[in-house]
Motif scaffolding. Structure first.
Motif, PDB file in Angstrom:
ATOM      1  N   GLY A 136       0.798  -1.227   0.000  1.00  0.00           N
ATOM      2  CA  GLY A 136       0.000   0.000   0.000  1.00  0.00           C
ATOM      3  C   GLY A 136       0.824   1.266   0.000  1.00  0.00           C
ATOM      4  N   LEU A 137       2.101   1.162  -0.384  1.00  0.00           N
ATOM      5  CA  LEU A 137       2.999   2.311  -0.293  1.00  0.00           C
ATOM      6  C   LEU A 137       3.118   3.085  -1.599  1.00  0.00           C
ATOM      7  CD1 LEU A 137       5.824   0.698   1.874  1.00  0.00           C
ATOM      8  CD2 LEU A 137       3.866   2.081   2.613  1.00  0.00           C
ATOM      9  N   LEU A 138       2.408   2.651  -2.645  1.00  0.00           N
ATOM     10  CA  LEU A 138       2.455   3.381  -3.919  1.00  0.00           C
ATOM     11  C   LEU A 138       1.151   4.115  -4.236  1.00  0.00           C
ATOM     12  CD1 LEU A 138       4.324   0.914  -6.335  1.00  0.00           C
ATOM     13  CD2 LEU A 138       5.248   2.875  -5.079  1.00  0.00           C
ATOM     14  N   ASP A 139       0.182   4.039  -3.341  1.00  0.00           N
ATOM     15  CA  ASP A 139      -1.091   4.713  -3.589  1.00  0.00           C
ATOM     16  C   ASP A 139      -0.880   6.219  -3.744  1.00  0.00           C
ATOM     17  OD1 ASP A 139      -2.217   2.262  -3.335  1.00  0.00           O
ATOM     18  OD2 ASP A 139      -3.292   2.664  -1.462  1.00  0.00           O
ATOM     19  N   GLY A 140      -1.385   6.767  -4.857  1.00  0.00           N
ATOM     20  CA  GLY A 140      -1.277   8.201  -5.099  1.00  0.00           C
ATOM     21  C   GLY A 140       0.069   8.642  -5.610  1.00  0.00           C
ATOM     22  N   LEU A 141       0.985   7.701  -5.848  1.00  0.00           N
ATOM     23  CA  LEU A 141       2.325   8.039  -6.321  1.00  0.00           C
ATOM     24  C   LEU A 141       2.509   7.604  -7.770  1.00  0.00           C
ATOM     25  CD1 LEU A 141       4.508   6.907  -3.270  1.00  0.00           C
ATOM     26  CD2 LEU A 141       3.424   9.133  -3.668  1.00  0.00           C
ATOM     27  N   SER A 142       3.602   8.053  -8.373  1.00  0.00           N
ATOM     28  CA  SER A 142       4.032   7.557  -9.674  1.00  0.00           C
ATOM     29  C   SER A 142       5.086   6.481  -9.439  1.00  0.00           C
ATOM     30  CB  SER A 142       4.615   8.690 -10.527  1.00  0.00           C
ATOM     31  OG  SER A 142       3.621   9.636 -10.855  1.00  0.00           O
ATOM     32  N   ALA A 143       5.132   5.503 -10.334  1.00  0.00           N
ATOM     33  CA  ALA A 143       6.067   4.393 -10.139  1.00  0.00           C
ATOM     34  C   ALA A 143       6.485   3.817 -11.483  1.00  0.00           C
ATOM     35  CB  ALA A 143       5.445   3.300  -9.278  1.00  0.00           C
ATOM     36  N   SER A 144       7.661   3.219 -11.490  1.00  0.00           N
ATOM     37  CA  SER A 144       8.172   2.540 -12.672  1.00  0.00           C
ATOM     38  C   SER A 144       8.529   1.113 -12.307  1.00  0.00           C
ATOM     39  CB  SER A 144       9.410   3.268 -13.219  1.00  0.00           C
ATOM     40  OG  SER A 144      10.382   3.439 -12.197  1.00  0.00           O
ATOM     41  N   THR A 145       8.575   0.259 -13.312  1.00  0.00           N
ATOM     42  CA  THR A 145       8.997  -1.131 -13.142  1.00  0.00           C
ATOM     43  C   THR A 145       9.567  -1.579 -14.472  1.00  0.00           C
ATOM     44  OG1 THR A 145       8.314  -3.331 -12.393  1.00  0.00           O
ATOM     45  CG2 THR A 145       6.747  -2.113 -13.766  1.00  0.00           C
ATOM     46  N   ILE A 146       9.919  -2.838 -14.607  1.00  0.00           N
ATOM     47  CA  ILE A 146      10.411  -3.337 -15.874  1.00  0.00           C
ATOM     48  C   ILE A 146       9.320  -3.161 -16.935  1.00  0.00           C
ATOM     49  CG2 ILE A 146       9.686  -5.720 -15.405  1.00  0.00           C
ATOM     50  CD1 ILE A 146      12.307  -6.583 -16.837  1.00  0.00           C
ATOM     51  N   ALA A 147       9.725  -2.802 -18.154  1.00  0.00           N
ATOM     52  CA  ALA A 147       8.762  -2.422 -19.185  1.00  0.00           C
ATOM     53  C   ALA A 147       7.682  -3.473 -19.385  1.00  0.00           C
ATOM     54  CB  ALA A 147       9.495  -2.154 -20.499  1.00  0.00           C
ATOM     55  N   GLY A 148       8.074  -4.744 -19.420  1.00  0.00           N
ATOM     56  CA  GLY A 148       7.109  -5.798 -19.697  1.00  0.00           C
ATOM     57  C   GLY A 148       6.076  -6.004 -18.608  1.00  0.00           C
ATOM     58  N   ALA A 149       6.291  -5.437 -17.427  1.00  0.00           N
ATOM     59  CA  ALA A 149       5.354  -5.609 -16.316  1.00  0.00           C
ATOM     60  C   ALA A 149       4.571  -4.337 -16.013  1.00  0.00           C
ATOM     61  CB  ALA A 149       6.096  -6.061 -15.055  1.00  0.00           C
ATOM     62  N   SER A 150       4.751  -3.295 -16.827  1.00  0.00           N
ATOM     63  CA  SER A 150       4.102  -2.014 -16.544  1.00  0.00           C
ATOM     64  C   SER A 150       2.585  -2.117 -16.577  1.00  0.00           C
ATOM     65  CB  SER A 150       4.568  -0.956 -17.557  1.00  0.00           C
ATOM     66  OG  SER A 150       5.942  -0.708 -17.423  1.00  0.00           O
ATOM     67  N   THR A 151       2.048  -2.814 -17.571  1.00  0.00           N
ATOM     68  CA  THR A 151       0.602  -2.954 -17.675  1.00  0.00           C
ATOM     69  C   THR A 151       0.047  -3.707 -16.477  1.00  0.00           C
ATOM     70  OG1 THR A 151       0.698  -2.918 -20.091  1.00  0.00           O
ATOM     71  CG2 THR A 151      -1.280  -3.844 -19.099  1.00  0.00           C
ATOM     72  N   GLN A 152       0.736  -4.757 -16.066  1.00  0.00           N
ATOM     73  CA  GLN A 152       0.294  -5.537 -14.913  1.00  0.00           C
ATOM     74  C   GLN A 152       0.328  -4.706 -13.631  1.00  0.00           C
ATOM     75  OE1 GLN A 152       2.662  -9.014 -14.117  1.00  0.00           O
ATOM     76  NE2 GLN A 152       1.296  -9.777 -12.526  1.00  0.00           N
ATOM     77  N   LEU A 153       1.378  -3.892 -13.475  1.00  0.00           N
ATOM     78  CA  LEU A 153       1.469  -3.039 -12.286  1.00  0.00           C
ATOM     79  C   LEU A 153       0.285  -2.077 -12.242  1.00  0.00           C
ATOM     80  CD1 LEU A 153       3.365  -2.341  -9.851  1.00  0.00           C
ATOM     81  CD2 LEU A 153       4.300  -0.517 -11.288  1.00  0.00           C
ATOM     82  N   ALA A 154      -0.051  -1.491 -13.390  1.00  0.00           N
ATOM     83  CA  ALA A 154      -1.170  -0.546 -13.445  1.00  0.00           C
ATOM     84  C   ALA A 154      -2.492  -1.226 -13.117  1.00  0.00           C
ATOM     85  CB  ALA A 154      -1.222   0.105 -14.823  1.00  0.00           C
ATOM     86  N   LYS A 155      -2.658  -2.479 -13.572  1.00  0.00           N
ATOM     87  CA  LYS A 155      -3.903  -3.200 -13.308  1.00  0.00           C
ATOM     88  C   LYS A 155      -4.012  -3.594 -11.838  1.00  0.00           C
ATOM     89  CE  LYS A 155      -4.654  -5.169 -17.923  1.00  0.00           C
ATOM     90  NZ  LYS A 155      -4.704  -6.435 -18.723  1.00  0.00           N
ATOM     91  N   MET A 156      -2.906  -4.029 -11.264  1.00  0.00           N
ATOM     92  CA  MET A 156      -2.939  -4.487  -9.877  1.00  0.00           C
ATOM     93  C   MET A 156      -3.090  -3.338  -8.891  1.00  0.00           C
ATOM     94  SD  MET A 156      -0.207  -7.646  -9.625  1.00  0.00           S
ATOM     95  CE  MET A 156      -0.600  -7.868  -7.883  1.00  0.00           C
TER      96      MET A 156
END
Length: 337
Positions: A136-156
């Protein structure tokens, strides 16, 4: 994995008479805690640890328990501390890898939430962002991850703004990076922030690393990240051998040999239906060995093409997939699939 060793102290800054290195003020040394777990990605922790170690930081590893863990490539590590006995730190490094091990451990997630109140920086690398998100530490923040997992991060984690065009994202206390080697950029940024730009530049030169301090870039910008996954529409029993791939931020192409029992038209029609279930809209095309699709992303129009060419061997084809930026087109009649 701790930067222990004999230390000699001097009463004023200068050059060390032993090795000629510039001496660092004792109160500027960082304490860096590194979270490790079974399946932790090697470069995710080792790259940033090298950066921080070059500054003279005290490094120590922390895990759920002090039982040995193995990295993605089998490196065995004995954690220095379990989470109940980990000392104070300035920086908490959260690598990626088999992050489900951590995401499924409520005790570790609680520890991360508690440590947020104690450290000056929490630095995630690659899929380590998923651990922060689960806590719960990314709520309201911007974040990056490995390119191939970006869509999954946004969905989760829909309360997080996922960024794909930067090597790292700085939210203040929480810094996230792109995949793998981007952790080096994130660590250098933390060094710059905590110890100054000159110190970070010294470390980058010492590593012979081409550091772009502004953090711009990232593989998420490459057009290939819009490419549908060929594995998602290959028929059962098909053989696939890729022999060419490349491009840039505006276009990408993949070419390979495809062997299959299905005929060309059956394959193209079935593939078009699967691709259309994603973000791509089919458009009418007069070439029977060719299928075209369009989509928009970030206000930019894109065109994807799927093309078959017969090879000498029966039921073998050359498959070409290409995606490119296009000018906005007038609405065309969608193809029937």
């Amino acid at each position: 994995m701790t930067s222990h060793g004999p230390v000699k102290e001097y009463d004023k800054p200068g050059i060390c008479p032993s090795d000629g290195a510039e001496m660092i003020a004792k109160n500027s040394l960082l304490r860096v805690a590194v979270l490790v777990f079974d399946g932790v990605q090697d470069i995710d922790y080792a790259g940033p640890m090298e950066v921080f170690g070059q500054t003279g930081a005290t490094l120590f590893t922390v895990a759920a328990t002090t039982d040995a863990v193995h990295s993605t490539y089998g490196v065995k590590m004995q954690p220095d501390f379990d989470i109940d006995h980990a000392p104070a730190a300035d920086v908490l490094l959260i690598p990626g890898g088999n992050v489900g091990v951590v995401m499924g451990n409520p005790k570790v997630l609680d520890w991360l939430r508690q440590r947020k109140g104690d450290v000056s920086t929490m630095l995630s690398v690659c899929t380590g962002a998923f651990i922060l998100g689960k806590a719960g530490l990314l709520d309201g923040l911007s974040a990056s991850t490995i390119a191939g997992a970006s869509t999954q991060l946004a969905k989760m984690f829909p309360k997080t703004n996922v960024v794909t065009d930067r090597r790292y994202v700085d939210n203040g206390q929480i810094v996230t990076t792109g995949g793998l080697s981007a952790g080096i950029d994130g660590a250098l940024h933390v060094v710059e922030r905590e110890l100054g730009k000159l110190r970070a530049e010294d470390v980058a030169r010492g590593l012979e690393y081409e550091w772009h301090a502004d953090g711009k870039g990232g593989f998420g910008l490459l057009a290939g990240n819009l490419m549908p996954d060929v594995g998602g529409f290959l028929p059962d029993g098909a053989s696939w051998e890729r022999f060419e791939e490349g491009g840039d931020t505006k276009r990408w192409m993949i070419r390979g040999h495809l062997g299959m029992e299905a005929g060309a038209q059956v394959f193209l029609d079935d593939s078009a239906k699967i691709i259309a279930e994603g973000a791509w809209t089919p458009i009418a095309d007069s070439d029977r060995m060719h299928r075209s699709f369009v989509r928009s992303k970030g206000g930019q129009a894109w065109r994807f093409t799927l093309t078959l060419a017969r090879e000498a061997e029966p039921l073998h084809y050359q498959l070409t997939m290409a995606v490119r930026q296009v000018a906005a087109e007038k609405r065309r009649r969608p193809a029937k699939v």
